[in-house]
Design a protein around this motif. Structure first.
Motif, PDB file in Angstrom:
ATOM      1  N   TYR A  82       0.864  -1.186   0.000  1.00 27.83           N
ATOM      2  CA  TYR A  82       0.000   0.000   0.000  1.00 27.83           C
ATOM      3  C   TYR A  82       0.895   1.229   0.000  1.00 27.83           C
ATOM      4  O   TYR A  82       1.725   1.420   0.895  1.00 27.83           O
ATOM      5  CB  TYR A  82      -0.908   0.021   1.220  1.00 27.83           C
ATOM      6  N   VAL A  83       0.741   2.037  -1.033  1.00 30.48           N
ATOM      7  CA  VAL A  83       1.518   3.265  -1.194  1.00 30.48           C
ATOM      8  C   VAL A  83       0.562   4.442  -1.135  1.00 30.48           C
ATOM      9  O   VAL A  83      -0.476   4.448  -1.817  1.00 30.48           O
ATOM     10  CB  VAL A  83       2.284   3.250  -2.536  1.00 30.48           C
ATOM     11  N   GLN A  84       0.894   5.435  -0.331  1.00 28.26           N
ATOM     12  CA  GLN A  84       0.035   6.620  -0.202  1.00 28.26           C
ATOM     13  C   GLN A  84       0.684   7.806  -0.889  1.00 28.26           C
ATOM     14  O   GLN A  84       1.778   8.225  -0.509  1.00 28.26           O
ATOM     15  CB  GLN A  84      -0.208   6.947   1.266  1.00 28.26           C
ATOM     16  N   PRO A  85       0.017   8.380  -1.905  1.00 32.05           N
ATOM     17  CA  PRO A  85       0.558   9.573  -2.556  1.00 32.05           C
ATOM     18  C   PRO A  85       0.543  10.756  -1.592  1.00 32.05           C
ATOM     19  O   PRO A  85      -0.336  10.878  -0.736  1.00 32.05           O
ATOM     20  CB  PRO A  85      -0.406   9.812  -3.726  1.00 32.05           C
ATOM     21  N   ASP A  86       1.548  11.614  -1.711  1.00 30.13           N
ATOM     22  CA  ASP A  86       1.528  12.878  -0.974  1.00 30.13           C
ATOM     23  C   ASP A  86       2.060  13.973  -1.877  1.00 30.13           C
ATOM     24  O   ASP A  86       2.367  13.738  -3.047  1.00 30.13           O
ATOM     25  CB  ASP A  86       2.298  12.788   0.351  1.00 30.13           C
ATOM     26  N   ILE A  87       2.213  15.160  -1.351  1.00 27.39           N
ATOM     27  CA  ILE A  87       2.556  16.311  -2.179  1.00 27.39           C
ATOM     28  C   ILE A  87       3.919  16.175  -2.835  1.00 27.39           C
ATOM     29  O   ILE A  87       4.191  16.740  -3.887  1.00 27.39           O
ATOM     30  CB  ILE A  87       2.473  17.613  -1.335  1.00 27.39           C
ATOM     31  N   ASN A  88       4.807  15.385  -2.216  1.00 27.37           N
ATOM     32  CA  ASN A  88       6.163  15.241  -2.739  1.00 27.37           C
ATOM     33  C   ASN A  88       6.393  13.936  -3.495  1.00 27.37           C
ATOM     34  O   ASN A  88       7.494  13.691  -3.962  1.00 27.37           O
ATOM     35  CB  ASN A  88       7.171  15.335  -1.585  1.00 27.37           C
ATOM     36  N   GLY A  89       5.381  13.077  -3.584  1.00 27.49           N
ATOM     37  CA  GLY A  89       5.562  11.813  -4.282  1.00 27.49           C
ATOM     38  C   GLY A  89       4.633  10.756  -3.736  1.00 27.49           C
ATOM     39  O   GLY A  89       3.414  10.909  -3.786  1.00 27.49           O
ATOM     40  N   ALA A  90       5.199   9.688  -3.180  1.00 29.06           N
ATOM     41  CA  ALA A  90       4.401   8.599  -2.604  1.00 29.06           C
ATOM     42  C   ALA A  90       5.255   7.881  -1.573  1.00 29.06           C
ATOM     43  O   ALA A  90       6.484   7.815  -1.701  1.00 29.06           O
ATOM     44  CB  ALA A  90       3.952   7.632  -3.692  1.00 29.06           C
ATOM     45  N   ARG A  91       4.590   7.334  -0.562  1.00 26.31           N
ATOM     46  CA  ARG A  91       5.303   6.665   0.515  1.00 26.31           C
ATOM     47  C   ARG A  91       4.760   5.251   0.720  1.00 26.31           C
ATOM     48  O   ARG A  91       3.554   5.041   0.688  1.00 26.31           O
ATOM     49  CB  ARG A  91       5.189   7.458   1.820  1.00 26.31           C
ATOM     50  N   LEU A  92       5.673   4.321   0.933  1.00 29.14           N
ATOM     51  CA  LEU A  92       5.296   2.951   1.259  1.00 29.14           C
ATOM     52  C   LEU A  92       4.844   2.914   2.718  1.00 29.14           C
ATOM     53  O   LEU A  92       5.621   3.200   3.629  1.00 29.14           O
ATOM     54  CB  LEU A  92       6.486   2.017   1.058  1.00 29.14           C
ATOM     55  N   LEU A  93       3.567   2.581   2.942  1.00 29.73           N
ATOM     56  CA  LEU A  93       3.024   2.589   4.299  1.00 29.73           C
ATOM     57  C   LEU A  93       2.726   1.199   4.838  1.00 29.73           C
ATOM     58  O   LEU A  93       2.653   1.021   6.054  1.00 29.73           O
ATOM     59  CB  LEU A  93       1.749   3.431   4.351  1.00 29.73           C
ATOM     60  N   SER A  94       2.544   0.215   3.954  1.00 30.53           N
ATOM     61  CA  SER A  94       2.245  -1.126   4.433  1.00 30.53           C
ATOM     62  C   SER A  94       2.568  -2.131   3.337  1.00 30.53           C
ATOM     63  O   SER A  94       2.556  -1.789   2.145  1.00 30.53           O
ATOM     64  CB  SER A  94       0.766  -1.231   4.836  1.00 30.53           C
ATOM     65  N   TYR A  95       2.839  -3.372   3.730  1.00 32.84           N
ATOM     66  CA  TYR A  95       3.165  -4.393   2.741  1.00 32.84           C
ATOM     67  C   TYR A  95       2.993  -5.777   3.365  1.00 32.84           C
ATOM     68  O   TYR A  95       2.924  -5.934   4.589  1.00 32.84           O
ATOM     69  CB  TYR A  95       4.602  -4.230   2.229  1.00 32.84           C
ATOM     70  N   GLY A  96       2.904  -6.769   2.501  1.00 35.23           N
ATOM     71  CA  GLY A  96       2.924  -8.151   2.938  1.00 35.23           C
ATOM     72  C   GLY A  96       1.865  -8.521   3.949  1.00 35.23           C
ATOM     73  O   GLY A  96       0.677  -8.207   3.792  1.00 35.23           O
ATOM     74  N   GLN A  97       2.288  -9.146   5.014  1.00 39.69           N
ATOM     75  CA  GLN A  97       1.376  -9.698   6.005  1.00 39.69           C
ATOM     76  C   GLN A  97       0.516  -8.635   6.664  1.00 39.69           C
ATOM     77  O   GLN A  97      -0.632  -8.898   7.047  1.00 39.69           O
ATOM     78  CB  GLN A  97       2.181 -10.449   7.070  1.00 39.69           C
ATOM     79  N   ALA A  98       1.035  -7.411   6.798  1.00 43.19           N
ATOM     80  CA  ALA A  98       0.288  -6.343   7.459  1.00 43.19           C
ATOM     81  C   ALA A  98      -1.002  -5.994   6.719  1.00 43.19           C
ATOM     82  O   ALA A  98      -1.924  -5.421   7.324  1.00 43.19           O
ATOM     83  CB  ALA A  98       1.156  -5.098   7.585  1.00 43.19           C
ATOM     84  N   LEU A  99      -1.105  -6.345   5.441  1.00 45.29           N
ATOM     85  CA  LEU A  99      -2.311  -6.033   4.665  1.00 45.29           C
ATOM     86  C   LEU A  99      -3.441  -7.036   4.926  1.00 45.29           C
ATOM     87  O   LEU A  99      -4.584  -6.794   4.540  1.00 45.29           O
ATOM     88  CB  LEU A  99      -1.974  -5.998   3.174  1.00 45.29           C
ATOM     89  N   GLY A 100      -3.131  -8.157   5.545  1.00 41.44           N
ATOM     90  CA  GLY A 100      -4.169  -9.106   5.948  1.00 41.44           C
ATOM     91  C   GLY A 100      -4.919  -9.758   4.799  1.00 41.44           C
ATOM     92  O   GLY A 100      -6.128  -9.990   4.890  1.00 41.44           O
ATOM     93  N   LEU A 101      -4.228 -10.096   3.726  1.00 43.43           N
ATOM     94  CA  LEU A 101      -4.881 -10.713   2.573  1.00 43.43           C
ATOM     95  C   LEU A 101      -5.182 -12.185   2.826  1.00 43.43           C
ATOM     96  O   LEU A 101      -4.372 -12.913   3.407  1.00 43.43           O
ATOM     97  CB  LEU A 101      -3.996 -10.598   1.334  1.00 43.43           C
ATOM     98  N   SER A 102      -6.339 -12.619   2.360  1.00 46.29           N
ATOM     99  CA  SER A 102      -6.663 -14.045   2.362  1.00 46.29           C
ATOM    100  C   SER A 102      -6.145 -14.670   1.074  1.00 46.29           C
ATOM    101  O   SER A 102      -5.723 -13.975   0.142  1.00 46.29           O
ATOM    102  CB  SER A 102      -8.173 -14.239   2.454  1.00 46.29           C
ATOM    103  N   ALA A 103      -6.197 -15.991   1.008  1.00 45.90           N
ATOM    104  CA  ALA A 103      -5.782 -16.677  -0.217  1.00 45.90           C
ATOM    105  C   ALA A 103      -6.662 -16.260  -1.393  1.00 45.90           C
ATOM    106  O   ALA A 103      -6.178 -16.091  -2.524  1.00 45.90           O
ATOM    107  CB  ALA A 103      -5.829 -18.186  -0.009  1.00 45.90           C
ATOM    108  N   ASP A 104      -7.961 -16.082  -1.163  1.00 46.44           N
ATOM    109  CA  ASP A 104      -8.868 -15.654  -2.233  1.00 46.44           C
ATOM    110  C   ASP A 104      -8.547 -14.226  -2.684  1.00 46.44           C
ATOM    111  O   ASP A 104      -8.605 -13.920  -3.883  1.00 46.44           O
ATOM    112  CB  ASP A 104     -10.319 -15.726  -1.757  1.00 46.44           C
ATOM    113  N   ASP A 105      -8.200 -13.352  -1.717  1.00 42.30           N
ATOM    114  CA  ASP A 105      -7.823 -11.980  -2.066  1.00 42.30           C
ATOM    115  C   ASP A 105      -6.593 -11.980  -2.967  1.00 42.30           C
ATOM    116  O   ASP A 105      -6.558 -11.287  -4.002  1.00 42.30           O
ATOM    117  CB  ASP A 105      -7.504 -11.161  -0.807  1.00 42.30           C
ATOM    118  N   ALA A 106      -5.573 -12.729  -2.551  1.00 43.63           N
ATOM    119  CA  ALA A 106      -4.342 -12.771  -3.328  1.00 43.63           C
ATOM    120  C   ALA A 106      -4.594 -13.305  -4.733  1.00 43.63           C
ATOM    121  O   ALA A 106      -4.082 -12.764  -5.727  1.00 43.63           O
ATOM    122  CB  ALA A 106      -3.297 -13.616  -2.612  1.00 43.63           C
ATOM    123  N   ALA A 107      -5.399 -14.363  -4.837  1.00 41.53           N
ATOM    124  CA  ALA A 107      -5.694 -14.944  -6.158  1.00 41.53           C
ATOM    125  C   ALA A 107      -6.412 -13.942  -7.050  1.00 41.53           C
ATOM    126  O   ALA A 107      -6.120 -13.827  -8.252  1.00 41.53           O
ATOM    127  CB  ALA A 107      -6.535 -16.207  -5.986  1.00 41.53           C
TER     128      ALA A 107
END
Length: 321
Positions: A82-107
């Motif tokens: 998950y990348v959040q745009p801001d006035i100067n560009g974009a920042r990586l705020l979350s990734y991988g396990q922190a996003l809480g994806l299920s197997a169906d979500d990933a597929a």
């Protein structure tokens, strides 16, 4: 022996050591190993894991653990992010396990990405919902990629690879971001108050090592680099507990994310020093990212003439008064 893997001492600033810890470290055997010139921690990890050929191919090691098919290919992680745009560009705020994806979500998210990366010659899949992989042909040349831990919160564009090879991966990332931005699952996630998966994070490139060895029978860490490679070395590998569990020997606990010295004292230093004093442990080692190591043993209590350290900064300056 119990080893604590710790950040550079400067991370604790002027935070005061407890009298017990200050006394124990002043009486310990101190040595200086190679320091880490960057935040990646590779010099420190090389003291824990002997990887041949040298390097830290996290993607290949994790792929072997997750799917058992990492041989004869170059692997690259392409983790959901998950990348959040801001006035100067974009920042990586979350990734991988922190996003809480299920197997169906990933597929569902991978379905439109597979033609994009397949046409580029890099099949993508996810044997684990939070860990996505690109399979590249043997000998594929790749630019340097930044680990997500290092990029978290930083300007995303400052962390992306440069040069001719870097431009190719920047272009692929842009195309993947367009695909993900238009995915209906992300609209559902946003409506539910969840972070959308609107980007990928490429990192950990490499081939499966010839061998990985470690002197530790048990390694406890929350760092993917450590756990993925340690799994290839055998032994017991698991998540780091919130405090010393009060048992075990020949073990390493990865505490490199620690910042609060008071919590370290309460949850780790105090109980371990007590166990050492009572003969429950033979030895205890503090291994810092700046290369300083303290080896503690029960017999050192007779070095009573040494003045206790007040802080790690005092220890760095060689002034314990």
């Amino acid at each position: 022996m119990i080893t604590l893997l710790l950040p550079a001492r400067s991370r604790f600033g002027g935070q005061r050591l407890s009298p017990a810890t200050g006394k124990a470290l002043a009486r310990a055997d101190r040595s200086q190993a190679a320091a880490d010139p960057s935040e990646e921690g590779h010099a420190q990890l090389a003291r824990v894991l002997d990887v041949i050929p040298r390097g830290f191919p996290v993607a290949a090691a994790a792929r072997q653990r997750d799917a058992g098919d990492a041989a004869n290919a170059v692997w690259l992680r392409a983790d959901p992010a998950y990348v959040q745009p801001d006035i100067n560009g974009a920042r990586l705020l979350s990734y991988g396990q922190a996003l809480g994806l299920s197997a169906d979500d990933a597929a569902a998210l991978l379905r439109p990405l597979k033609p994009l990366f397949g046409d580029a010659g890099f099949p993508i899949d996810a044997p684990v919902p939070s860990r996505w992989y690109l399979r590249l042909p043997p000998g594929a040349k790749l630019p340097g990629f930044t680990s997500p831990e290092q990029a978290l919160g930083a300007d995303m564009f400052d962390q992306l690879p440069e040069g001719p090879e870097g431009r190719r991966w920047r272009a692929l990332l842009s195309e993947a971001q367009v695909v993900l931005h238009n995915h209906p699952l992300n609209a559902q996630r946003s409506a539910a108050g969840l972070a959308p998966v609107n980007s990928l994070w490429f990192w950990g490139a490499g081939v499966l090592p010839d061998h990985v060895r470690s002197r530790f029978a048990r390694i406890a860490s929350d760092d993917e680099t450590v756990t993925a490679l340690a799994a290839l070395a055998g032994g017991q590998v698991g998540a780091r507990p919130s405090a010393w569990p009060g048992e075990g020997d020949d073990a390493l606990f990865d505490l490199r994310d620690a910042r609060d010295l008071a919590l370290l004292e309460q949850d780790w230093f105090a109980p371990l020093l007590t166990a050492l004093a009572q003969g429950q442990l033979d030895r205890l080692q503090f291994d810092f990212a700046d290369g300083v190591r303290y080896d503690l043993a029960r017999g050192q209590r007779w070095r009573f003439w040494r003045k206790p350290l007040r802080s790690f900064i005092a220890g760095a300056a060689g002034n314990a008064a």
